[in-house]
Scaffold this active site. Structure first.
Site, mmCIF file in Angstrom:
data_model
loop_
_atom_site.group_PDB
_atom_site.id
_atom_site.type_symbol
_atom_site.label_atom_id
_atom_site.label_comp_id
_atom_site.label_asym_id
_atom_site.label_seq_id
_atom_site.Cartn_x
_atom_site.Cartn_y
_atom_site.Cartn_z
ATOM 1 N N CYS A 111 0.757 -1.436 -0.028
ATOM 2 C CA CYS A 111 -0.073 0.071 -0.101
ATOM 3 C C CYS A 111 0.933 1.278 -0.012
ATOM 4 O O CYS A 111 0.270 2.438 -0.041
ATOM 5 C CB CYS A 111 -1.064 -0.011 1.153
ATOM 6 S SG CYS A 111 -1.760 -1.679 1.342
ATOM 7 N N HIS A 228 -3.244 6.970 2.396
ATOM 8 C CA HIS A 228 -3.776 5.570 2.002
ATOM 9 C C HIS A 228 -5.023 5.327 2.742
ATOM 10 O O HIS A 228 -5.138 5.717 3.840
ATOM 11 C CB HIS A 228 -2.600 4.235 2.584
ATOM 12 C CG HIS A 228 -3.496 2.910 2.402
ATOM 13 N ND1 HIS A 228 -3.912 2.541 1.404
ATOM 14 C CD2 HIS A 228 -3.216 2.047 3.249
ATOM 15 C CE1 HIS A 228 -4.197 1.455 1.431
ATOM 16 N NE2 HIS A 228 -3.824 1.247 2.410
ATOM 17 N N ASN A 258 -10.313 -0.377 0.578
ATOM 18 C CA ASN A 258 -9.095 -0.203 0.718
ATOM 19 C C ASN A 258 -8.369 -0.810 -0.811
ATOM 20 O O ASN A 258 -8.515 -2.179 -1.212
ATOM 21 C CB ASN A 258 -8.160 -1.089 1.778
ATOM 22 C CG ASN A 258 -6.744 -1.156 1.757
ATOM 23 O OD1 ASN A 258 -6.121 -0.734 0.937
ATOM 24 N ND2 ASN A 258 -6.051 -1.634 2.720
HETATM 25 N N1 COA Z 1 -18.161 -8.727 10.494
HETATM 26 C C1 COA Z 1 -18.707 -8.689 12.013
HETATM 27 N N2 COA Z 1 -18.079 -9.300 12.718
HETATM 28 C C2 COA Z 1 -16.485 -9.437 12.263
HETATM 29 C C3 COA Z 1 -15.790 -8.997 10.991
HETATM 30 C C4 COA Z 1 -16.834 -8.517 10.333
HETATM 31 N N3 COA Z 1 -16.668 -8.469 8.974
HETATM 32 N N4 COA Z 1 -14.708 -9.040 11.156
HETATM 33 C C5 COA Z 1 -14.211 -9.527 12.442
HETATM 34 N N5 COA Z 1 -15.473 -9.678 13.253
HETATM 35 C C6 COA Z 1 -15.491 -9.975 14.446
HETATM 36 C C7 COA Z 1 -14.293 -10.855 14.986
HETATM 37 O O1 COA Z 1 -14.633 -12.239 14.707
HETATM 38 C C8 COA Z 1 -14.389 -10.618 16.657
HETATM 39 O O2 COA Z 1 -15.513 -11.455 17.195
HETATM 40 P P1 COA Z 1 -14.930 -12.052 18.595
HETATM 41 O O3 COA Z 1 -15.040 -10.909 19.417
HETATM 42 O O4 COA Z 1 -16.301 -13.027 18.909
HETATM 43 O O5 COA Z 1 -14.000 -12.887 18.431
HETATM 44 C C9 COA Z 1 -14.737 -9.339 16.520
HETATM 45 O O6 COA Z 1 -15.547 -8.830 15.341
HETATM 46 C C10 COA Z 1 -13.640 -8.151 16.838
HETATM 47 O O7 COA Z 1 -12.871 -8.417 15.903
HETATM 48 P P2 COA Z 1 -11.376 -7.419 15.913
HETATM 49 O O8 COA Z 1 -10.404 -8.154 14.794
HETATM 50 O O9 COA Z 1 -11.020 -7.218 17.212
HETATM 51 O O10 COA Z 1 -12.062 -6.095 15.145
HETATM 52 P P3 COA Z 1 -11.477 -4.814 15.233
HETATM 53 O O11 COA Z 1 -12.263 -3.840 15.560
HETATM 54 O O12 COA Z 1 -9.874 -4.698 15.030
HETATM 55 O O13 COA Z 1 -11.822 -4.651 13.351
HETATM 56 C C11 COA Z 1 -10.639 -4.754 11.403
HETATM 57 C C12 COA Z 1 -11.178 -5.625 12.608
HETATM 58 C C13 COA Z 1 -9.996 -5.700 10.399
HETATM 59 C C14 COA Z 1 -11.719 -3.777 10.681
HETATM 60 C C15 COA Z 1 -9.598 -3.742 12.070
HETATM 61 O O14 COA Z 1 -8.661 -4.378 12.750
HETATM 62 C C16 COA Z 1 -8.691 -2.996 11.084
HETATM 63 O O15 COA Z 1 -9.103 -2.382 10.144
HETATM 64 N N6 COA Z 1 -7.244 -3.505 10.911
HETATM 65 C C17 COA Z 1 -6.492 -2.748 9.988
HETATM 66 C C18 COA Z 1 -6.738 -3.626 8.661
HETATM 67 C C19 COA Z 1 -5.973 -2.924 7.645
HETATM 68 O O16 COA Z 1 -6.087 -1.713 7.534
HETATM 69 N N7 COA Z 1 -5.059 -3.378 6.777
HETATM 70 C C20 COA Z 1 -4.454 -2.905 5.723
HETATM 71 C C21 COA Z 1 -3.406 -1.922 5.970
HETATM 72 S S1 COA Z 1 -2.745 -1.580 4.559
#
Ligand code: COA
Length: 302
Positions: A111, A228, A258
């Site tokens: 990215c 980004h 993204n």
């Molecule tokens: N819909 C519903 N629930 C979801 C889900 C979705 N699409 N994705 C994950 N969950 C659930 C998980 O399973 C977890 O459930 P649990 O508590 O029963 O285990 C809960 O939601 C929380 O998961 P978590 O991973 O802690 O959520 P989060 O608040 O960190 O959000 C992302 C997840 C991926 C959106 C976030 O971590 C993120 O944006 N990270 C950066 C990703 C990124 O930008 N990557 C590219 C960088 S270049």
């Protein structure tokens, strides 16, 4: 470095949160609250990293309005070109009828790719030379639509810029921290979401602060920050940590999600077309992502 013209391209097909909720256990409400994303564009079978790169580059070249003979360098940033060889950049040289006496190659900095490519080109160009810089991705082809933690995030598209060398030196900063645990792509994208989130907020905050200082500016003097587009909460956290209001961050991730290396140039092009950039404005371009990589540029718009 001066940006002479920008362009972007997004596939017509759109995947909404509602549609995703019929494919995996998720909801529009969860996706909007955790990411800010509402839709993403998804390539049809006949759309590729090359076709989108071509559309975006054609628009950027038309906006720049320069003879093709001035292009001395083409760099494409992508992790999703269909072929290992030829590179996207070489195929673009052929398809756009660019001169043969140039250099053309692809880079993979995930990215941060467009930022790394811009910096590379600006260090390479001599007076009166121009370069075509493109980010193009079909992330839908490497997204596992059974994995709700990643499939809600990514979309397809391309963005391009034509740049020329200028007397004003470019202020830039990059970081690389080799890591294949937080974010890795084999056949599909694998990610430790929480760890990447933390990395993103910290690195984005640090790189915007550092490049601003390097350019001899204060954060209060920044007019527009084009980052980004990974997650609304990443941008909001960086805004809060820096004490720079969100209205100075350009945001289009609700529509595109993204798009990795295409994300910064699509955002840049949309900002240009929305009339948000004016002469002498202080602009930051910043990327972060797999590698782990990050890069930021401070420039005066001209
Ligand atoms: N819909 C519903 N629930 C979801 C889900 C979705 N699409 N994705 C994950 N969950 C659930 C998980 O399973 C977890 O459930 P649990 O508590 O029963 O285990 C809960 O939601 C929380 O998961 P978590 O991973 O802690 O959520 P989060 O608040 O960190 O959000 C992302 C997840 C991926 C959106 C976030 O971590 C993120 O944006 N990270 C950066 C990703 C990124 O930008 N990557 C590219 C960088 S270049």
């Amino acid at each position: 470095m001066r940006i002479l013209g920008t362009g972007s391209a997004a596939p017509k097909n759109v995947l909404t949160n509602q549609m995703l909720s019929t494919m995996v256990d998720t909801s529009d409400e969860w996706i909007v609250e955790r990411t800010g994303i509402r839709t993403r564009h998804i390539a049809a079978d006949d759309e590729t990293a090359l076709t989108m790169a071509r559309d975006a580059a054609t628009r950027a070249l038309a906006a720049a309005d320069i003879p093709a003979s001035r292009i001395k360098l083409v760099i494409c940033a992508s992790v999703t070109n269909e072929l290992r060889c030829p590179s996207l950049a070489c195929s673009l040289q052929r398809d756009l009828g660019l001169p043969e006496e140039i250099m053309a190659f692809d880079i993979n900095a995930a990215c941060s790719g467009f930022i790394f490519a811009l910096i590379t080109a600006s260090e390479f160009l001599k007076a009166d030379d121009c370069a075509l810089i493109v980010g193009s991705e079909v992330l839908s082809r490497i997204t596992d639509y059974n994995d709700r933690s990643t499939c809600v995030l990514f979309g397809d598209g391309a963005g391009a810029a034509v740049i020329e060398s200028s007397d004003e030196p470019l202020s830039w900063i990059t970081t690389v921290k080799g890591d294949d645990q937080m974010l890795m792509i084999d056949d599909y994208i694998h990610m430790d979401g929480q760890a990447v989130f933390k990395f993103a907020v910290e690195t984005l905050t640090r790189s915007i602060r550092s490049v601003t200082e390097k350019a001899g500016l204060t954060l209060a003097e920044l007019d527009l920050i084009i980052c980004h587009q990974a997650n609304q909460r990443i941008l909001a956290s960086a805004s809060k940590r820096l004490g720079v209001a969100m209205d100075r961050f350009f945001v289009n991730l609700a529509e595109h999600g993204n798009t990795s290396a295409a994300s910064v140039p699509i955002a840049l092009d949309e900002a240009v077309r929305a009339g948000l950039l004016h002469k002498d404005m202080r602009v930051i371009l910043a990327g972060f992502g797999g590698g782990l990589t990050s890069g930021a540029i401070a420039m005066r718009w001209s």
